[in-house]
Design an enzyme around this catalytic site. Structure first.
Site, PDB file in Angstrom:
ATOM      1  N   GLU A 247       0.884  -1.176   0.000  1.00  0.00           N
ATOM      2  CA  GLU A 247       0.000   0.000   0.000  1.00  0.00           C
ATOM      3  C   GLU A 247       0.912   1.213   0.000  1.00  0.00           C
ATOM      4  O   GLU A 247       1.523   1.519   1.020  1.00  0.00           O
ATOM      5  CB  GLU A 247      -0.884  -0.002   1.259  1.00  0.00           C
ATOM      6  CG  GLU A 247      -1.878  -1.138   1.329  1.00  0.00           C
ATOM      7  CD  GLU A 247      -3.080  -0.944   0.415  1.00  0.00           C
ATOM      8  OE1 GLU A 247      -3.128   0.064  -0.326  1.00  0.00           O
ATOM      9  OE2 GLU A 247      -3.969  -1.806   0.434  1.00  0.00           O
ATOM     10  N   CYS A 281      -2.292   9.039   2.664  1.00  0.00           N
ATOM     11  CA  CYS A 281      -2.027   8.485   1.330  1.00  0.00           C
ATOM     12  C   CYS A 281      -3.116   8.905   0.361  1.00  0.00           C
ATOM     13  O   CYS A 281      -2.846   9.184  -0.799  1.00  0.00           O
ATOM     14  CB  CYS A 281      -1.884   6.973   1.401  1.00  0.00           C
ATOM     15  SG  CYS A 281      -3.266   6.162   2.203  1.00  0.00           S
TER      16      CYS A 281
HETATM   17  P1  NAD Z   1       8.419   4.826   4.434  1.00  0.00           P
HETATM   18  O1  NAD Z   1       8.342   4.030   3.181  1.00  0.00           O
HETATM   19  O2  NAD Z   1       9.569   5.716   4.653  1.00  0.00           O
HETATM   20  O3  NAD Z   1       8.348   3.881   5.720  1.00  0.00           O
HETATM   21  C1  NAD Z   1       7.300   2.966   5.942  1.00  0.00           C
HETATM   22  C2  NAD Z   1       7.782   1.857   6.849  1.00  0.00           C
HETATM   23  O4  NAD Z   1       8.775   1.091   6.164  1.00  0.00           O
HETATM   24  C3  NAD Z   1       8.427   2.307   8.159  1.00  0.00           C
HETATM   25  O5  NAD Z   1       8.052   1.402   9.178  1.00  0.00           O
HETATM   26  C4  NAD Z   1       9.911   2.176   7.855  1.00  0.00           C
HETATM   27  O6  NAD Z   1      10.699   1.975   9.003  1.00  0.00           O
HETATM   28  C5  NAD Z   1       9.939   0.938   6.985  1.00  0.00           C
HETATM   29  N1  NAD Z   1      11.084   0.815   6.079  1.00  0.00           N
HETATM   30  C6  NAD Z   1      11.906   1.805   5.625  1.00  0.00           C
HETATM   31  N2  NAD Z   1      12.827   1.280   4.781  1.00  0.00           N
HETATM   32  C7  NAD Z   1      12.584  -0.052   4.707  1.00  0.00           C
HETATM   33  C8  NAD Z   1      13.182  -1.124   3.977  1.00  0.00           C
HETATM   34  N3  NAD Z   1      14.205  -0.935   3.155  1.00  0.00           N
HETATM   35  N4  NAD Z   1      12.679  -2.361   4.148  1.00  0.00           N
HETATM   36  C9  NAD Z   1      11.610  -2.581   4.948  1.00  0.00           C
HETATM   37  N5  NAD Z   1      11.005  -1.615   5.661  1.00  0.00           N
HETATM   38  C10 NAD Z   1      11.480  -0.352   5.534  1.00  0.00           C
HETATM   39  O7  NAD Z   1       7.023   5.625   4.462  1.00  0.00           O
HETATM   40  P2  NAD Z   1       6.581   6.734   5.488  1.00  0.00           P
HETATM   41  O8  NAD Z   1       7.344   7.983   5.158  1.00  0.00           O
HETATM   42  O9  NAD Z   1       6.596   6.177   6.869  1.00  0.00           O
HETATM   43  O10 NAD Z   1       5.041   6.929   5.078  1.00  0.00           O
HETATM   44  C11 NAD Z   1       4.623   7.838   4.128  1.00  0.00           C
HETATM   45  C12 NAD Z   1       4.274   7.163   2.815  1.00  0.00           C
HETATM   46  O11 NAD Z   1       3.350   6.110   3.044  1.00  0.00           O
HETATM   47  C13 NAD Z   1       3.578   8.090   1.836  1.00  0.00           C
HETATM   48  O12 NAD Z   1       4.108   7.909   0.541  1.00  0.00           O
HETATM   49  C14 NAD Z   1       2.126   7.640   1.872  1.00  0.00           C
HETATM   50  O13 NAD Z   1       1.384   7.965   0.721  1.00  0.00           O
HETATM   51  C15 NAD Z   1       2.279   6.186   2.104  1.00  0.00           C
HETATM   52  N6  NAD Z   1       1.067   5.616   2.683  1.00  0.00           N
HETATM   53  C16 NAD Z   1       0.314   4.756   1.930  1.00  0.00           C
HETATM   54  C17 NAD Z   1      -0.865   4.233   2.431  1.00  0.00           C
HETATM   55  C18 NAD Z   1      -1.711   3.298   1.609  1.00  0.00           C
HETATM   56  O14 NAD Z   1      -2.548   2.622   2.175  1.00  0.00           O
HETATM   57  N7  NAD Z   1      -1.534   3.216   0.319  1.00  0.00           N
HETATM   58  C19 NAD Z   1      -1.267   4.572   3.723  1.00  0.00           C
HETATM   59  C20 NAD Z   1      -0.490   5.439   4.466  1.00  0.00           C
HETATM   60  C21 NAD Z   1       0.691   5.943   3.940  1.00  0.00           C
END
Ligand code: NAD
Length: 478
Positions: A247, A281
């Protein structure tokens, strides 16, 4: 229940037990800049322990009946509810959102658990002839990992836990390092009703996510976060062919037609662009307004946006809280810096550093920036949005689709035939007409294009935590 859970100390949950680590770290209250409580920094040994406990628990949990799991989840919702006030306070402190919105997040998460338990996942009889019976069964995958971002730390942890355990899987929740608190406490509360190892939590630094996705033990990664990280997760998971649901980010367009009630639509669009400080999101991230009403609409939405109260989440009347973390604050400030560099016209807002402490910016609307500008092409994930005039239906559809993202979208019109005609051409997982962010729990929630792989929600969401198994029974005597 009540005061038996301590909301001031935070630990991992491994194999039904609270577990600390030698090294700790902390998040920051984004409204004050003050440090929040210490949380564990998990090591590879903690990951091994949790994976082992999760796999062991799966052997028993996967054998329980669907109804037993449904009942346990309902008890879980009740156990969380008993700590409502603590969770809401904690959510404001770690994420920054205002109390009424933390309350909505908490309540929606409980609704999600209860709605999920009302879904069924039955065997499907595909063929039943004199000769043979063909049945499709849905069997749990094993141990899942739920990786959660920082914008809805409570809700998004629950959205992974509920379908995973209802279908007989076990799960490890990995909250964002920016917002680890609610995720750890949700899982601690879960220990009251679930057997050890069914729901676990690991907090850590930036190494933890990659350790979990690369580990050979888990069978599935359910990831919510940015598209860039989603690609890394998929790459890492591919080495062991783990199932993935991704997501990811969005760049939702809202297309406003000429015949709408400007006051009412501008009000709704402003709310859905700036709710959670734009860190949603499915926030409205591009507003396309028919040129015949553009000026009036701009005036109206600017007035409404300027009236939004910006502040710390416990202050009265706050609608826009801080940006959640310093990294995101710097990224969002980059868009504000572009205002001067790119000579954008500001319809309302335009300033940062509006409070002495905390990561605050003013809700901002950019008036008619060029189509190729960063504010149109990228997801700022903060309270700054472009307002863009349109006059040709085919051209506005093309502009709305001119992005790698495809999460949500909306069309606003009193002519429902026109709205459907436009909506049907939008490349996005959710198309809303005269609404936005209106998530139907039994329907798929997921992105097209680079906004995701697979989807959550409804029976399809349950199936994403299962293998399909075809059972073919030949009826003739041997
Ligand atoms: P992010 O991708 O930076 O981090 C998300 C999670 O992934 C965190 O727990 C982080 O620690 C972990 N992570 C980071 N690098 C990783 C890796 N290499 N391997 C595995 N895990 C890793 O995202 P964010 O900045 O926390 O959230 C914002 C983003 O999330 C925005 O782009 C938003 O649109 C999206 N989002 C999407 C939805 C949806 O349902 N589509 C919902 C909420 C947020």
């Amino acid at each position: 229940m009540g005061g038996d859970i301590d909301f001031t100390t935070f630990q991992n949950v491994i194999g039904g037990k609270l577990s600390s680590t030698a090294q700790t770290r902390h998040g920051i209250n984004p409204a004050t800049g003050e440090p929040n409580a210490e949380v564990p920094v998990s090591t590879p040994a903690d990951v091994d322990d949790a994976v082992q406990a999760g796999k062991a628990a799966f052997k028993l949990w996967s054998k329980t009946s669907f109804d037993e799991r449904r009942q346990t989840l309902l008890k879980f919702a009740g156990a969380l509810e008993a700590h409502g006030e603590d969770f809401i306070k904690l959510l404001v402190k770690e994420q920054g959102k205002a109390v009424p919105f933390a309350t909505v997040e908490f309540q929606s998460a409980l609704d999600t658990i209860r709605n999920t338990t009302s879904l069924g996942l039955k065997e499907e009889i595909i063929e039943d002839s004199d000769d043979k019976q063909v049945i499709v069964r849905y069997t749990p995958l094993g141990l899942a990992v739920g990786i959660v971002p920082w914008n809805f730390p409570f809700m998004l942890a629950i959205m992974k836990i509920a379908p995973a355990v209802l279908t007989g899987n076990t799960i490890i929740i990995k909250p964002s390092p920016f917002t680890p608190y609610c995720g750890l406490k949700v899982v601690e509360v879960a220990q009251k009703v679930f057997p050890p190892g069914v729901i676990q939590a690991l907090s850590g630094d930036d190494s933890l996510g990659p350790w979990l996705t690369a580990h050979p033990g888990p069978a599935k990664i359910s990831f919510t976060g940015s598209s860039a990280t989603g690609k890394k997760v998929m790459e890492s998971a591919s080495k062991t062919l783990k199932r993935v649901t991704l997501e990811l980010g969005g760049n939702d367009p809202a297309i406003v037609c000429a015949d709408v009630n400007i006051e009412s639509v501008a009000q709704q669009i402003a709310m859905m662009a700036f709710f959670n400080s734009g860190q949603v999101c499915i926030a409205i991230k591009r507003i396309y307004v028919h040129e015949s009403i553009y000026e009036k609409f701009r005036e109206t939405i600017s007035r409404i946006t300027a009236s939004f109260v910006v502040g710390e989440g416990n202050e009265e009347g706050v609608f826009v809280g801080p940006i959640q973390n310093s990294m995101q604050y710097e990224r969002v400030k980059g868009f504000f810096a572009d205002i001067e560099k790119e000579k954008w016209t500001v319809a309302t807002g335009g300033t940062t550093d509006i409070r002495k402490s905390g990561y605050f910016v003013q809700p901002t609307i950019i008036d008619a920036p060029p189509a190729e500008s960063r504010i149109v092409a990228e997801e700022p994930f903060g309270p700054i949005v472009p307002l863009i005039p349109w006059n040709d239906e085919a051209a506005v559809v093309e502009a709305a689709n001119n992005t790698k993202m495809g999460l949500g979208s909306s069309v606003w019109s009193n002519d429902l035939a026109q709205a459907r005609r436009i909506g049907d051409q939008i490349e996005a997982g959710m198309v809303w007409i005269n609404t936005h962010q209106d998530v139907a729990p039994a329907a798929p929630f997921g992105g097209h294009k680079e906004s995701g792989i697979g989807y959550e929600g409804g029976v399809g969401g349950l199936k994403s935590f299962c293998n399909a198994q075809t059972l073919c029974i030949k009826k003739n005597k041997l």
